[in-house]
Design a protein around this motif. Structure first.
Motif, PDB file in Angstrom:
ATOM      1  N   GLU A 103      23.261  15.414  44.799  1.00  0.00           N
ATOM      2  CA  GLU A 103      21.937  15.314  44.182  1.00  0.00           C
ATOM      3  C   GLU A 103      22.009  16.040  42.854  1.00  0.00           C
ATOM      4  N   ALA A 104      22.254  15.279  41.812  1.00  0.00           N
ATOM      5  CA  ALA A 104      22.509  15.894  40.513  1.00  0.00           C
ATOM      6  C   ALA A 104      21.238  16.479  39.920  1.00  0.00           C
ATOM      7  N   PHE A 105      21.418  17.585  39.204  1.00  0.00           N
ATOM      8  CA  PHE A 105      20.280  18.172  38.502  1.00  0.00           C
ATOM      9  C   PHE A 105      20.401  17.865  37.013  1.00  0.00           C
TER      10      PHE A 105
ATOM     11  N   TYR B  59      17.935  18.465  33.337  1.00  0.00           N
ATOM     12  CA  TYR B  59      16.681  19.008  32.801  1.00  0.00           C
ATOM     13  C   TYR B  59      15.827  17.853  32.301  1.00  0.00           C
TER      14      TYR B  59
ATOM     15  N   PHE C 172      21.667  17.606  26.888  1.00  0.00           N
ATOM     16  CA  PHE C 172      22.237  18.119  28.141  1.00  0.00           C
ATOM     17  C   PHE C 172      23.758  18.245  28.014  1.00  0.00           C
TER      18      PHE C 172
ATOM     19  N   GLU D 290      14.026  12.638  32.021  1.00  0.00           N
ATOM     20  CA  GLU D 290      13.001  12.276  33.010  1.00  0.00           C
ATOM     21  C   GLU D 290      12.771  10.770  33.089  1.00  0.00           C
TER      22      GLU D 290
END
Lengths: 600, 260
Positions: free
Chosen positions: B82-84, B86, B94, B131
């Motif tokens: 489950e990649a994070f 921002y 990033f 996002e």
């Protein structure tokens, strides 16, 4: 290049051969690390600001206006208060009074900042999603700590700045402080916020590192301990006075009881002394206190860095190294009681209410805040028993009793904003279950409304009953308060459920972020206005009624005044009922309409 | 390149990984298989330095993941399940942050970011906020960030979950390509066919213990000998009903294949 074309190009990966022996550059230096974090933070802040300013202007404007109004009101209150102190309290006693006012305020802030930064850091150092990513990069653990610590300082100190800045500016103006006072305000406040923040951070790291499995119990005990100490202090300060109320000796006795805030080892004392010296133009003494505060702030920040360097990774491992116990659930007595109490409602609605109750009581983050707020209010109400009708002017007691009703209402509005308003948004994540069930969508909203009213009416009514019992109010006032309580519970629940359905945040899964969003802010504003309107409608006529009774001459001069006041009393009560109905029905109808059309 | 030296990890009294001995040399693509809760993710979290072994040690290119965690992280690239990302950073920002944290200077960073944008076809969306990305776009960005510094070791946790067929093909090609150029690839997966297709060596973990370890050749011989498929072998090895408590007791099975 089109997306397909770029996609296709990835088949020929053409990767550079990896430098197995010495990949990338060397280990990043602390300075470069700090630069990378600040750049990342700056970029996130600018993107968020730009987005908010383009997509949420109304929200920003509303928040800015409300903050400005609140700040101005606080400034005027403090300004008037300090002027009153200067004009009524002579020389030395005035200085001592101001020192103690500052002391009490800053001691309270020290406690709040210590706890809030500790709690915020626990969540951001150990539970935030980005931490697992940051800890897999070859940066230093203490850099991650510093990054989160600075965020926690900002998050935990905004309330302090909002409350402290109008107070300190008002004092400066009243005391005719030199420009130097205003210049040192900022470094003093920044240094002060660092001290309790760093202490809270170190405590958080050490507790999680050394007691990972008992941290919740320990933190709970600490909070309970502090509440008990605060209650004991409150009890001793408010305890029986040897002097008559509102006399100079009584005032001196109060000051004596608050002397503990002037302990020389407290940062709050350094801050108040430094600022008072600056206001009086004694800049050398003020600089000394500023140096003391800054050096201590830097020292405790460094202690935080050392602690993080030694303990953070191990603490992180400890948090995730615990075995998650598989809890066996059972039908609790509370579920059965609520199930029984809602027997007359449709079965599906009853099930939805019991489901929401289970989710609420099995999430300590939800009910613990609720419990702390109501616990504090309970302590306060238990402490007001001496201030009763038997002893003091009835108008004052009446005013205090209605203020207590308002406080309960405001507390309830934070509850409905924090817990009830986000419920609809959170259901969107589970809407594949509810949406496919053979039940009308309205029933889901009705169940939320019933849950909100049922969950709020019992504790609020009991708290107001306790407050009235302590104040020994008359049965008619007691009945009026209970009616107001019912009107508040229905109206606030209607506003929260209606607005929650009208303005859901379907992509957000954090209740606190949903509550802090535009819809949540609007809910809080409408709720506050509603509380003020309802309480004023019922409190004002009663207040004037007591006023005329105390000054009997007034009634004999104006014989119709009594009748008019009775009419006003009835009209006010009917008006508050009408307002309650509007606040319940209108938002719910809007919510129903929006909820029927919503696509999850 | 990767060395698990008798690694045990306990969660309270539960043994999540028990006495894991495993060496994965440079240029090998190792597939780590096992049912849910077998100890795969715990092993990976220890390998990337998020968790610490209760006993034993893990070394990455000779660097201990506890005593020398920064050096170990420096030679490693990690793609989590489950990649994070921002939300309020663009893909490029990033990548720049990761490059800076990896110690690349401005010139190296710009070159590495451009190379990965090109390699993973990110150009069309790399300047948009994260996002707005779909799962596939996010996964490609995470792969790009893990490879920015040309790591000697690449750790990939469930790389195929939620990807469309084209992206799965791309991921498989990428992992093979990396291994052929000398990178050690440690891949955890539930997709047996992927492991069978691209792995040099396969390990199966169950209830915290490594119960099967073999190369593709050894595996094919074993499957031919038993006249079975990898799926059937996997199900047989990890069958329920064993009364042995999790993580304790003797090894569940030894199928004559190289054991760690």
């Amino acid at each position: 290049m089109s997306q397909d074309a770029t996609y296709a190009s990835t088949f020929d990966l053409g990767l550079a051969p990896p430098a197995v022996a010495a990949p990338g550059g060397g280990l990043v230096s602390p300075e470069a690390e700090a630069r990378a974090y600040w750049r990342m933070r700056w970029r996130i802040a600018s993107a968020a600001t730009t987005q908010t300013l383009t997509e949420g202007r109304l929200r920003v404007a509303l928040i800015a206006v409300l903050s400005a109004v609140l700040w101005t009101i606080l400034f005027l209150v403090f300004y008037d208060g300090f002027r009153f102190l200067r004009n009524t309290i002579p020389g030395d006693l005035h200085d001592e009074t101001v020192r103690i006012v500052f002391g009490v305020f800053f001691v309270t802030m020290t406690l709040m900042l210590t706890f809030s930064s500790g709690i915020i850091l626990y969540s951001s150092l150990f539970r935030a999603r980005d931490v697992a990513f940051l800890l897999t990069l070859p940066g230093r653990a203490e850099r991650v700590f510093l990054h989160k610590f600075q965020e926690a300082i900002v998050l935990s100190s905004w309330a302090f700045v909002l409350l402290g800045s109008p107070m300190l500016l008002a004092y400066g103006l009243v005391a005719r402080a030199p420009a130097y006072y205003y210049l040192v305000l900022v470094p003093f406040l920044v240094a002060f916020t660092y001290l309790p923040g760093a202490i809270g951070a170190v405590a958080c790291l050490l507790i999680v590192r050394h007691l990972p499995s008992r941290r919740v119990l320990l933190l709970g005990s600490l909070v309970a301990g502090v509440l008990a100490v605060m209650a004991a202090v409150g009890w001793s300060i408010g305890g029986s006075f040897h002097q008559d109320l509102l006399t100079p000796n009584w005032f001196q006795e109060i000051l004596d009881r608050l002397k503990f805030t002037e302990h020389r080892m407290l940062p709050s004392w350094w801050l108040s002394s430094g600022l008072l010296e600056a206001a009086q133009g004694v800049w050398s003494e003020s600089v000394l206190f500023l140096a003391l505060m800054v050096s201590n702030a830097l020292f405790f920040r460094q202690v935080g860095i050392w602690t993080a360097s030694a303990a953070y990774r191990a603490a992180y491992d400890g948090v995730y190294g615990r075995r998650t116990s598989r809890k066996r659930t059972h039908v609790a007595l509370l579920d059965r009681v609520v199930g029984g109490a809602t027997r007359l409602l449709p079965a599906q609605m009853r099930l939805l209410i019991v489901k929401d109750l289970r989710l609420f009581r099995r999430d300590p983050v939800q009910w613990s805040q609720f419990l702390i707020f109501f616990g504090l209010l309970l302590l306060y109400f238990l402490n007001i028993r001496r201030f009763s009708y038997d002893t003091y002017y009835k108008g004052w007691v009446n005013m205090v009793s209605f203020l207590n009703v308002s406080v309960v209402g405001l507390l309830l509005s934070t509850f409905t904003t924090r817990f009830i308003f986000p419920m609809i948004s959170l259901e969107s994540r589970r809407f594949w279950i509810l949406g496919l069930l053979p039940l009308p969508r309205e029933r889901i909203l009705w169940s939320k409304f019933a849950f909100a009213v049922g969950g709020s009416i019992v504790p609020c009514s009991l708290l107001i009953l306790l407050s009235d019992a302590m104040l020994r109010v008359t049965p008619s006032i007691l009945a009026s308060h209970q009616l107001t309580c019912v009107i508040l519970c229905f109206g606030l629940s209607g506003i929260a459920v209606g607005l929650g359905a009208k303005m859901p945040s379907l992509r957000e899964d954090s209740p606190s972020k949903i509550a802090a969003g535009f819809g949540g802010t609007l809910n809080l504003v409408f709720s506050t206005l509603y509380i003020i309107a309802v309480v004023l409608l019922t409190a004002m006529p009663i207040h004037f009624y007591f006023g005329t009774q105390s000054y009997g001459g007034l009634l004999s001069e104006r014989p119709h005044l009594g009748e008019w006041l009775q009419v006003w009393l009835v009209a006010g009560t009917l008006g508050s009922i009408l307002l309650g109905l509007i606040a319940t029905i209108v938002p719910l109808r809007m919510g129903f309409r929006a909820f029927r059309k919503i696509e999850f | 390149m990767i060395e698990f030296d008798h690694v045990t990890r306990k969660f309270g009294r539960k043994v999540a990984v028990s006495g894991l001995d495993l060496k994965i040399p440079s240029g090998e693509l190792f597939a780590f298989l096992g049912p849910n809760g077998a100890g795969k993710t715990t092993s990976i979290r220890m390998l990337v330095g998020l968790l610490r072994p209760t006993e034993g040690a893990i070394r990455v290119c000779g660097h201990d993941t506890v005593a020398d965690s920064r050096a170990a992280a420096h030679v490693l690239g990690y793609v989590p399940d489950e990649a994070f990302l921002y939300d309020k950073l663009s893909g490029r920002e990033f990548l720049q942050f990761v490059a800076e944290m990896r110690g690349l200077d401005d010139k190296q960073s710009a070159a590495a970011v451009d190379r990965q944008i090109d390699n993973f076809g990110l150009a069309a969306f790399v300047d948009e906020l994260c996002e707005t990305y779909s799962h596939g776009m996010s996964q490609r960005l995470v792969f790009a960030s893990a490879l920015l510094h040309d790591p000697a070791v690449l750790v990939v946790d469930e790389p195929m979950v939620g990807l469309d067929p084209r992206s799965v093909r791309m991921a498989k090609d990428l992992l093979r390509e990396r291994a052929s150029t000398g990178t050690t690839v440690f891949m955890s997966t539930h997709t047996l066919s992927v492991a069978e297709e691209i792995a040099d060596r396969i390990g199966i973990i169950d209830r915290g213990r490594l119960i099967f370890l073999g190369t593709q050749d050894q595996l094919q011989k074993e499957l031919a000998l038993q006249n079975t498929s990898l799926e059937q072998l996997f199900l047989q090895l990890t069958a329920e009903g064993d009364e042995t408590p999790r993580g304790s007791g003797p090894p569940v099975a030894n199928h004559g294949v190289t054991r760690s």
